[in-house]
Design an enzyme around this catalytic site. Structure first.
Site, PDB file in Angstrom:
ATOM      1  CG  ASP A  88      43.246  41.772  41.461  1.00  7.68           C
ATOM      2  OD1 ASP A  88      44.656  41.891  41.375  1.00  7.68           O
ATOM      3  OD2 ASP A  88      42.779  42.759  42.079  1.00  7.68           O
ATOM      4  CD  GLU A 128      42.660  36.239  46.661  1.00  5.98           C
ATOM      5  OE1 GLU A 128      41.625  36.212  46.794  1.00  5.98           O
ATOM      6  OE2 GLU A 128      43.544  37.386  46.530  1.00  5.98           O
ATOM      7  CD  GLN A 183      36.183  38.039  47.472  1.00  2.00           C
ATOM      8  OE1 GLN A 183      36.019  39.052  48.256  1.00  2.00           O
ATOM      9  NE2 GLN A 183      37.094  37.652  46.872  1.00  2.00           N
ATOM     10  CG  ASP A 206      46.585  44.194  45.948  1.00  2.00           C
ATOM     11  OD1 ASP A 206      46.085  45.003  46.030  1.00  2.00           O
ATOM     12  OD2 ASP A 206      46.359  43.502  44.811  1.00  2.00           O
TER      13      ASP A 206
END
Length: 547
Positions: free
Chosen positions: A329, A349, A275, A405
């Site tokens: 993050d 992640e 991304q 998340d």
């Protein structure tokens, strides 16, 4: 109307008047034409993917934007093929002009879309849908030009050596489809990561005009009049000059456009393998904003409020082992590590580039309290759903808490992370008294999506308590999605705290938690109860409302 055999107009030369006068042997000439077909097809697909990617980043809803671009472009290709019949009598000159126009329009399309969105998307009024209208216009124009290529190339290849129609079509489309494959692979694996969208589109336009110009001005130059030859040469050089100038200014343009879109505090803008990541602020006392693919993921003013609301209720019970799905993050991990008794945290992640920034960027690493460097934290780079499938058969202690998340459920690409299978696999890695917390999107603006997530959890064998926390409106007015205007209702985050079985977990906060979390528990009909601290609220009697 498609004519099965269109007669030539009176006085016009026939479409084939004998072998072309080539500077090379016919076999070599056919090969060069097929190479040009290959290159033009690759460039055409890159233009198409550029439009889809930019529309998805800036406008959102990738499925809708891809459908619009592809359908409009395919329709325009059919119209372009019909229109090219009038150019067959001057196939070489027509193809040269066509490639110059296509290179200019396709090469500059990404920059033009970015400029319109960056500097005019906030105008509102009649121009509120300006970027969308421009997207359709570019799709139509590029489709018309690409569609006109094939009839003219067919005419040129027949000018070299006449061949039965079936054999000529087979050769032409074989080169075309292979070129499309190469262009489709080159865009995500070469152009996007190494050059970026703007420079990649400009380079594609350069290749396009060079290939078309070389074929016409080199191979078929004897079919051109002196005036046509110099006109095409001048047009090609002009297009090359425009593309080269744009490429030289691309970095400055992109920097200015990013400031217009994301604000003047943009520090980092990188395209990872997954991304586009943009960081704004985060140093010298400025709040940190994190954008992923153009969407505000972390708003500096409300970041702590969001992550505290996500983590604190889930860690009110046992929490020795915690699994965070997403959260590259490091901000959710920071909140988890604030709680005493946490012995091990797994973070799964997808994007390793985001994890590197979370560890090394001075703004983001300070914001997450260097959580990813804590010896209790282990980061795994993997897709969350794939990791859960593989973890299902693994041996090891179950997790006390799973924190989802993840990207907003309103994003098409993330729907698999809110599926019954995903929650079923999550249940397998939870302890018997474990808890799962899910961010299910805003309740006020998208209640149907929120309650659909709640129903999916119940179908997967969970009982859920629902709650929401309000955020600052201004934090959500920043960023690319400005055309919709500022919502009149306050922006909120909706959460679901779930546990296996039929009894929903109580909504409370760990007594040792230093935070001052304030939220609203949602009643059975979806309304908010009296605003109060989550600590001490009774267990939710969540019932999924019917729509």
């Amino acid at each position: 109307m498609i004519e099965p055999h269109a007669p030539a107009p009176p006085g016009a030369p026939p479409s084939w008047t004998g072998p072309a006068r080539l500077p090379v042997r016919p076999g070599t000439g056919r090969f060069l034409v097929l190479v040009c077909v290959f290159v033009c097809a690759a460039c055409g697909l890159v233009y198409e993917l550029e439009l889809v990617a930019f529309a998805s980043y800036l406008i959102g809803d990738s499925v809708t934007q891809a459908s619009v671009v592809l359908s409009v472009m395919v329709f325009a290709m059919g119209i372009g093929s019909l229109g090219a019949k009038r150019l067959r009598w001057h196939a070489a000159a027509g193809f040269g002009a066509l490639e110059s126009a296509l290179a200019l329009v396709g090469g500059c399309s990404a920059m033009a879309l970015y400029a319109v969105f960056a500097w005019t998307a906030g105008w509102g009024g009649i121009w509120a849908d300006g970027p969308r209208c421009l997207l359709v216009a570019f799709s139509l124009a590029i489709g018309l030009l690409i569609g006109a290529e094939v009839p003219l190339l067919m005419e040129l290849i027949q000018r070299i050596r006449r061949q039965d129609a079936g054999g000529a079509v087979a050769d032409l489309f074989a080169a075309d489809y292979v070129g499309a494959l190469v262009g489709g692979l080159a865009f995500p694996f070469l152009l996007l990561p190494f050059l970026g969208q703007l420079t990649g589109a400009l380079l594609t336009g350069t290749v396009n005009v060079v290939a078309g110009g070389a074929l016409v001005l080199g191979l078929f130059r004897r079919d051109l009049s002196r005036r046509a030859y110099w006109t095409l040469l001048l047009a090609g050089l002009t297009v090359l000059g425009v593309l080269a100038t744009a490429a030289a200014l691309a970095d400055d343009f992109e920097r200015a456009a990013r400031h217009a879109v994301y604000g003047a505090d943009v520090r980092v803008a990188v395209q990872t393998d997954v991304q586009e990541v943009v960081l704004a602020g985060g140093t010298h006392g400025r709040p940190l904003d994190l954008f992923l693919d153009g969407r505000l993921r972390v708003g500096g003013r409300d970041e702590r409020r969001y992550h505290e609301a996500l983590v604190a209720p889930a860690l009110a019970g046992p929490h020795a082992r915690v699994l965070i799905l997403g959260g590259g993050d490091g901000l959710a991990a920071r909140e988890v590590l604030r709680h005493r008794g946490v012995r091990h945290v797994d973070v799964v992640e997808l994007d390793p580039g985001l994890v590197r920034l979370a560890r090394r960027d001075p703004g983001l690493s300070v914001a997450n309290g260097h959580a990813l460097a804590d010896p209790r934290v282990r980061v795994t780079t993997a897709d969350a759903l794939t990791w859960l499938r593989e973890e299902r058969g693994a041996r090891g202690p179950a997790y006390d808490v799973v924190v989802a998340d993840l990207p907003d459920p309103g994003i098409t690409a993330s729907t698999k992370l809110y599926s019954q299978e995903f929650y079923g696999l999550t249940r397998r890695v939870l302890a018997a008294d474990g808890r799962l917390v899910v961010h299910a999107g805003p309740v006020t603006t998208r209640p149907r999506a929120f309650w659909t997530v709640a129903a999916t959890l119940r179908t997967a064998g969970f009982a859920a308590s629902s709650y929401r926390v309000l955020g600052h409106d201004s934090a959500f007015a920043a960023g690319p999605d400005r055309s919709a205007g500022t919502p009149r209702t306050p922006h909120d985050w909706g959460f679901l705290l779930a546990a296996p079985g039929r009894t929903p977990p109580p909504l409370r906060v760990d007594p040792d938690d230093p935070g001052t979390l304030t939220g609203e528990e949602l009643t059975a009909d979806g309304a908010a109860a009296e605003r109060t601290r989550i600590r001490g609220l009774p267990a939710s009697t969540l019932v999924h409302p019917r729509y």
